[in-house]
Design an enzyme around this catalytic site. Structure first.
Site, PDB file in Angstrom:
ATOM      1  N   HIS A 234      31.812  51.751  30.490  1.00 41.22           N
ATOM      2  CA  HIS A 234      30.695  51.448  29.588  1.00 41.22           C
ATOM      3  C   HIS A 234      29.371  51.690  30.305  1.00 41.22           C
ATOM      4  O   HIS A 234      29.334  52.146  31.457  1.00 41.22           O
ATOM      5  CB  HIS A 234      30.835  50.056  28.985  1.00 41.22           C
ATOM      6  CG  HIS A 234      30.849  48.914  29.963  1.00 41.22           C
ATOM      7  ND1 HIS A 234      29.794  48.610  30.794  1.00 41.22           N
ATOM      8  CD2 HIS A 234      31.817  47.996  30.237  1.00 41.22           C
ATOM      9  CE1 HIS A 234      30.080  47.554  31.520  1.00 41.22           C
ATOM     10  NE2 HIS A 234      31.319  47.163  31.214  1.00 41.22           N
TER      11      HIS A 234
ATOM     12  N   HIS B 124      28.983  50.459  34.018  1.00 43.46           N
ATOM     13  CA  HIS B 124      29.627  51.271  35.059  1.00 43.46           C
ATOM     14  C   HIS B 124      28.816  52.542  35.309  1.00 43.46           C
ATOM     15  O   HIS B 124      28.619  52.957  36.451  1.00 43.46           O
ATOM     16  CB  HIS B 124      31.055  51.662  34.650  1.00 43.46           C
ATOM     17  CG  HIS B 124      31.935  50.501  34.338  1.00 43.46           C
ATOM     18  ND1 HIS B 124      32.471  50.295  33.099  1.00 43.46           N
ATOM     19  CD2 HIS B 124      32.369  49.469  35.111  1.00 43.46           C
ATOM     20  CE1 HIS B 124      33.211  49.194  33.115  1.00 43.46           C
ATOM     21  NE2 HIS B 124      33.157  48.667  34.321  1.00 43.46           N
TER      22      HIS B 124
ATOM     23  N   CYS C 180      40.424  33.360  38.270  1.00 41.37           N
ATOM     24  CA  CYS C 180      39.950  34.134  37.118  1.00 41.37           C
ATOM     25  C   CYS C 180      40.557  35.529  37.212  1.00 41.37           C
ATOM     26  O   CYS C 180      40.286  36.264  38.175  1.00 41.37           O
ATOM     27  CB  CYS C 180      38.428  34.229  37.099  1.00 41.37           C
ATOM     28  SG  CYS C 180      37.848  35.411  35.845  1.00 41.37           S
TER      29      CYS C 180
ATOM     30  N   CYS D 230      38.000  38.445  37.112  1.00 41.02           N
ATOM     31  CA  CYS D 230      37.368  38.680  38.425  1.00 41.02           C
ATOM     32  C   CYS D 230      38.418  39.036  39.477  1.00 41.02           C
ATOM     33  O   CYS D 230      38.081  39.537  40.532  1.00 41.02           O
ATOM     34  CB  CYS D 230      36.648  37.442  38.944  1.00 41.02           C
ATOM     35  SG  CYS D 230      35.156  36.964  38.078  1.00 41.02           S
TER      36      CYS D 230
ATOM     37  N   CYS E  76      35.328  30.477  33.967  1.00 47.52           N
ATOM     38  CA  CYS E  76      34.726  31.325  35.004  1.00 47.52           C
ATOM     39  C   CYS E  76      33.240  31.490  34.679  1.00 47.52           C
ATOM     40  O   CYS E  76      32.895  31.788  33.537  1.00 47.52           O
ATOM     41  CB  CYS E  76      35.412  32.688  35.010  1.00 47.52           C
ATOM     42  SG  CYS E  76      34.439  33.964  35.834  1.00 47.52           S
TER      43      CYS E  76
ATOM     44  N   HIS F 128      32.679  35.365  33.496  1.00 45.38           N
ATOM     45  CA  HIS F 128      33.320  35.858  32.267  1.00 45.38           C
ATOM     46  C   HIS F 128      33.335  34.848  31.123  1.00 45.38           C
ATOM     47  O   HIS F 128      33.698  35.191  30.008  1.00 45.38           O
ATOM     48  CB  HIS F 128      34.744  36.342  32.578  1.00 45.38           C
ATOM     49  CG  HIS F 128      34.754  37.554  33.441  1.00 45.38           C
ATOM     50  ND1 HIS F 128      34.817  37.493  34.815  1.00 45.38           N
ATOM     51  CD2 HIS F 128      34.640  38.865  33.129  1.00 45.38           C
ATOM     52  CE1 HIS F 128      34.772  38.711  35.311  1.00 45.38           C
ATOM     53  NE2 HIS F 128      34.658  39.572  34.316  1.00 45.38           N
TER      54      HIS F 128
ATOM     55  N   LYS G 234      25.607  39.250  30.890  1.00 44.96           N
ATOM     56  CA  LYS G 234      25.969  40.512  31.520  1.00 44.96           C
ATOM     57  C   LYS G 234      26.735  41.360  30.507  1.00 44.96           C
ATOM     58  O   LYS G 234      27.654  40.879  29.854  1.00 44.96           O
ATOM     59  CB  LYS G 234      26.870  40.230  32.720  1.00 44.96           C
ATOM     60  CG  LYS G 234      27.399  41.490  33.374  1.00 44.96           C
ATOM     61  CD  LYS G 234      28.395  41.156  34.472  1.00 44.96           C
ATOM     62  CE  LYS G 234      29.101  42.395  34.955  1.00 44.96           C
ATOM     63  NZ  LYS G 234      30.542  42.261  35.038  1.00 44.96           N
TER      64      LYS G 234
ATOM     65  N   LYS H  78      32.929  44.401  28.844  1.00 46.80           N
ATOM     66  CA  LYS H  78      33.798  44.958  27.815  1.00 46.80           C
ATOM     67  C   LYS H  78      33.753  44.118  26.533  1.00 46.80           C
ATOM     68  O   LYS H  78      33.749  44.637  25.430  1.00 46.80           O
ATOM     69  CB  LYS H  78      35.211  44.978  28.380  1.00 46.80           C
ATOM     70  CG  LYS H  78      36.200  45.655  27.515  1.00 46.80           C
ATOM     71  CD  LYS H  78      37.595  45.255  27.955  1.00 46.80           C
ATOM     72  CE  LYS H  78      38.513  45.279  26.772  1.00 46.80           C
ATOM     73  NZ  LYS H  78      39.676  44.438  26.935  1.00 46.80           N
TER      74      LYS H  78
HETATM   75  O1  ME8 Z   1      34.580  44.801  39.933  1.00 51.17           O
HETATM   76  N1  ME8 Z   1      25.332  45.955  34.589  1.00 51.17           N
HETATM   77  O2  ME8 Z   1      35.393  46.674  38.887  1.00 51.17           O
HETATM   78  P1  ME8 Z   1      34.652  46.624  37.487  1.00 51.17           P
HETATM   79  C1  ME8 Z   1      25.284  46.645  35.716  1.00 51.17           C
HETATM   80  N2  ME8 Z   1      37.327  46.885  40.639  1.00 51.17           N
HETATM   81  N3  ME8 Z   1      26.363  47.102  36.361  1.00 51.17           N
HETATM   82  C2  ME8 Z   1      27.561  46.837  35.803  1.00 51.17           C
HETATM   83  C3  ME8 Z   1      27.695  46.106  34.612  1.00 51.17           C
HETATM   84  C4  ME8 Z   1      26.507  45.656  33.993  1.00 51.17           C
HETATM   85  N4  ME8 Z   1      26.507  44.981  32.875  1.00 51.17           N
HETATM   86  N5  ME8 Z   1      28.998  46.015  34.309  1.00 51.17           N
HETATM   87  C5  ME8 Z   1      29.664  46.667  35.289  1.00 51.17           C
HETATM   88  C6  ME8 Z   1      35.343  45.747  39.884  1.00 51.17           C
HETATM   89  N6  ME8 Z   1      28.800  47.167  36.186  1.00 51.17           N
HETATM   90  C7  ME8 Z   1      36.263  46.057  41.046  1.00 51.17           C
HETATM   91  C8  ME8 Z   1      35.459  46.713  42.154  1.00 51.17           C
HETATM   92  S1  ME8 Z   1      35.211  47.770  44.597  1.00 51.17           S
HETATM   93  C9  ME8 Z   1      36.101  47.747  46.002  1.00 51.17           C
HETATM   94  C10 ME8 Z   1      36.221  46.994  43.407  1.00 51.17           C
HETATM   95  C11 ME8 Z   1      29.145  47.959  37.378  1.00 51.17           C
HETATM   96  O3  ME8 Z   1      35.313  47.655  36.642  1.00 51.17           O
HETATM   97  C12 ME8 Z   1      28.656  47.259  38.637  1.00 51.17           C
HETATM   98  O4  ME8 Z   1      28.561  48.195  39.671  1.00 51.17           O
HETATM   99  O5  ME8 Z   1      34.578  45.245  36.975  1.00 51.17           O
HETATM  100  C13 ME8 Z   1      29.796  46.309  38.916  1.00 51.17           C
HETATM  101  O6  ME8 Z   1      29.843  45.834  40.246  1.00 51.17           O
HETATM  102  C14 ME8 Z   1      30.985  47.202  38.605  1.00 51.17           C
HETATM  103  O7  ME8 Z   1      30.552  47.996  37.481  1.00 51.17           O
HETATM  104  C15 ME8 Z   1      32.218  46.374  38.289  1.00 51.17           C
HETATM  105  O8  ME8 Z   1      33.204  47.192  37.806  1.00 51.17           O
END
Ligand code: ME8
Length: 536
Positions: free
Chosen positions: A28, A31, A137, A140, A162, A165, A313, A316
């Site tokens: 989204h 990301h 969670c 997380c 959490c 979330h 925040k 999804k």
């Molecule tokens: O945490 N605003 O993956 P994830 C800004 N797999 N950035 C955002 C965001 C938002 N609303 N939503 C997501 C994970 N992001 C783990 C990471 S790394 C070794 C493992 C971005 O799919 C932001 O960079 O939940 C956040 O840290 C990341 O997507 C989380 O992606």
């Protein structure tokens, strides 16, 4: 500058990573925000002439993915393969993300090395067996402390939630393996003190230091109630905790334990870009894991703020209903890349608004920048048959433009290249564009053109050369942010035959004046930023 270890054969790469994202769903806006930021940063450094390595990828193990796959009636591997190939990789391609590698945690090159790393820690006595019970969670993939949980209300009344979330946590009790994280608190604090740049922004650094000062608990690094993960090598009833598995991607993807030369030439990262939700994993657990195994620490962990929806925040479950593709369809890919970095101070939270995007598109991209390009190229065609004239009357007004460019280049380089202040760096270039527009208004070449005297014709030539040369620099400085548009401008200025490809133009050389050769073939290309259609 890229780090240059004196004992290395050559300069080490400027190594930037994004988080590896969970593939429980399609990407989204949030990301894409982090990934575009990393792409602009790495394109900037490449264009400084540095060696660069940009890594992104996907986090595919753990309970969250396993449950999603189950709910969809497929195996976790099938689910991941489908999402990666049909949603994640295509979006990065669509957004012109120039990553050098894409790591998936289900790849053998990753899993084998994760096992080796964890085995090494075990052999060094850093891991022990114990029991743990606590609130977990799944979204997380993290144990929470009781203190940070929220009281549920409404449908969740009586439950503990959490804080990120806002969903109920689950009580987990397991016999696990633990990493002696608690032993690393003092060393981590020492490192934060000695390297104030290690965690950015400052607010994030303070928060992490506060957290570590309170004392760290040992970290449960294995799970035995499900099996979707990398097996603990000495006890295959356990899989490795998904975060330990995931963090190691930053090492395994650049040759840890497999290609020493590549590893030495790349690791550690110059910048781990992360969202602030996962800062502690990167600024506490990850460096502790590296310390425990005698590996060097990353230079910086930089947290971006959150894109927000209705004060929460963006995630999804509360998406705006707008996908990155819907925005690119309306505004174009380049404007999309530009907008989020331009409109939100990196490191702070920000809200997305269609109206704000439209307003900025129209005023800054279409009116200020796009119009400048089309007016200048049109006038070179009208008055000089498309052959860029010389600038025989270069005077004070032109020197002011050249000086403005020197200032904008230095500022953009410092802000984007060093400080990751994308909004500030982009603003520096757009201030320069405003300056050039002001110069044109003042000089009014369309009026000068009416006077056929040799002096007036020399002025006209000089004004148009100055404006075209300014655009040459804008194409270079904005190329990391808006590569497609910059290429169009580069083509319409006829720059390539004399100056070479756009990507070969180095940032530090951009402000050197008079690079466009007189005689270059200037064509009036299509509008860089066409008028927006009314949204349907
Ligand atoms: O945490 N605003 O993956 P994830 C800004 N797999 N950035 C955002 C965001 C938002 N609303 N939503 C997501 C994970 N992001 C783990 C990471 S790394 C070794 C493992 C971005 O799919 C932001 O960079 O939940 C956040 O840290 C990341 O997507 C989380 O992606």
């Amino acid at each position: 500058m890229a780090a240059t270890g004196s004992e290395q054969a050559g300069p080490t790469a400027y190594y930037v990573s994004t988080p590896i994202y969970y593939v429980n769903d399609a990407p989204h806006l949030g990301h894409a925000y982090t990934t575009v930021a990393g792409d602009v940063l790495t394109r900037w450094h490449r264009q400084r002439g540095e060696k660069v390595w940009y890594l992104t990828g996907t986090d595919e193990h753990g309970q969250k993915i396993m449950r999603t796959a189950e709910a969809n009636g497929v195996s976790p591997q099938e689910w991941c393969d489908k999402l990666v190939e049909e949603a994640w990789k295509p979006l990065w391609e669509h957004l012109d993300i120039a990553n050098d590698d894409f790591i998936r945690t289900t790849e053998k090159r990753h899993m084998d090395r994760v096992q080796e790393f964890v085995q090494d820690l075990y052999d060094k006595g850093e891991i022990y067996q114990g029991g743990y019970e606590g609130p977990y969670c799944v979204a997380c993939e993290e144990y929470k402390t009781y203190a940070e949980l929220l009281e549920g209300e409404g449908e969740f009344a009586g439950l503990r939630l959490c804080p990120i979330h806002k969903k109920p946590v689950e009580m987990l009790q397991e016999e696990n393996y633990f990493f002696k994280l608690s032993a690393y608190g003092p060393k981590l604090l020492e490192h934060y003190e000695a390297h104030p740049e290690f965690i950015q922004p400052e607010s994030a650094r303070n928060e992490v230091m506060q957290f570590v000062r309170q004392g760290l608990e040992d970290l449960s690094i294995s799970r035995s109630t499900f099996d979707w993960g990398v097996k603990i090598p000495w006890d295959d009833k356990h899989v490795i905790y998904v975060w330990v598995d995931a963090l190691l991607n930053y090492a395994t993807a650049v040759g840890y334990g497999a290609d020493q030369k590549k590893f030495d030439g790349t690791f550690p990262a110059d910048v781990h870009l992360v969202g602030k939700d996962i800062l502690r994993f990167h600024a506490v657990i990850w460096p502790a894991m590296l310390m425990a195994n005698g590996l060097p620490l990353p230079k910086r962990v930089v947290a971006n703020g959150w894109l927000m929806v209705g004060g929460e925040k963006m995630s999804k479950s509360n998406l705006t209903g707008i996908s990155p593709q819907q925005l690119t369809q309306h505004f174009g890919v380049d404007a999309y890349r530009w907008y989020f970095l331009r409109a939100i101070a990196f490191g702070q939270d920000g809200s997305f608004s269609w109206e704000d995007f439209s307003a900025r598109y129209t005023s800054e991209l279409a009116n200020d920048y796009g119009n400048l390009a089309s007016r200048v190229t049109a006038m070179v065609n009208k008055y000089f048959d498309g052959a860029l004239p010389e600038a025989p009357a270069h005077g004070a007004a032109e020197r002011a433009i050249a000086d403005g460019l020197t200032k904008a280049t230095a500022e953009a380089d410092k802000k984007i290249g060093e400080e990751l202040d994308f909004a500030g760096g982009i603003a520096a270039v757009f201030d320069f564009i405003k300056q050039v527009n002001g110069y044109l208004t003042e000089q009014a070449p369309w009026k000068v053109a009416k006077d056929e005297s040799p002096e007036a014709q020399a002025r006209l030539a000089t004004i148009l050369y100055t404006a075209a040369e300014s655009l040459r620099a804008c194409a270079v400085l904005l190329n990391p942010v808006m590569p497609q548009t910059s290429q169009k401008l580069w083509d319409s200025l006829g720059a390539e035959p004399a100056l070479g490809p756009l990507t070969d133009q180095h940032i530090p050389d951009t402000a050197r004046w008079a690079q466009l050769p007189p005689g270059a073939t200037v064509t009036k290309g299509a509008n860089l930023f066409p008028r927006l259609e009314e949204p349907k």
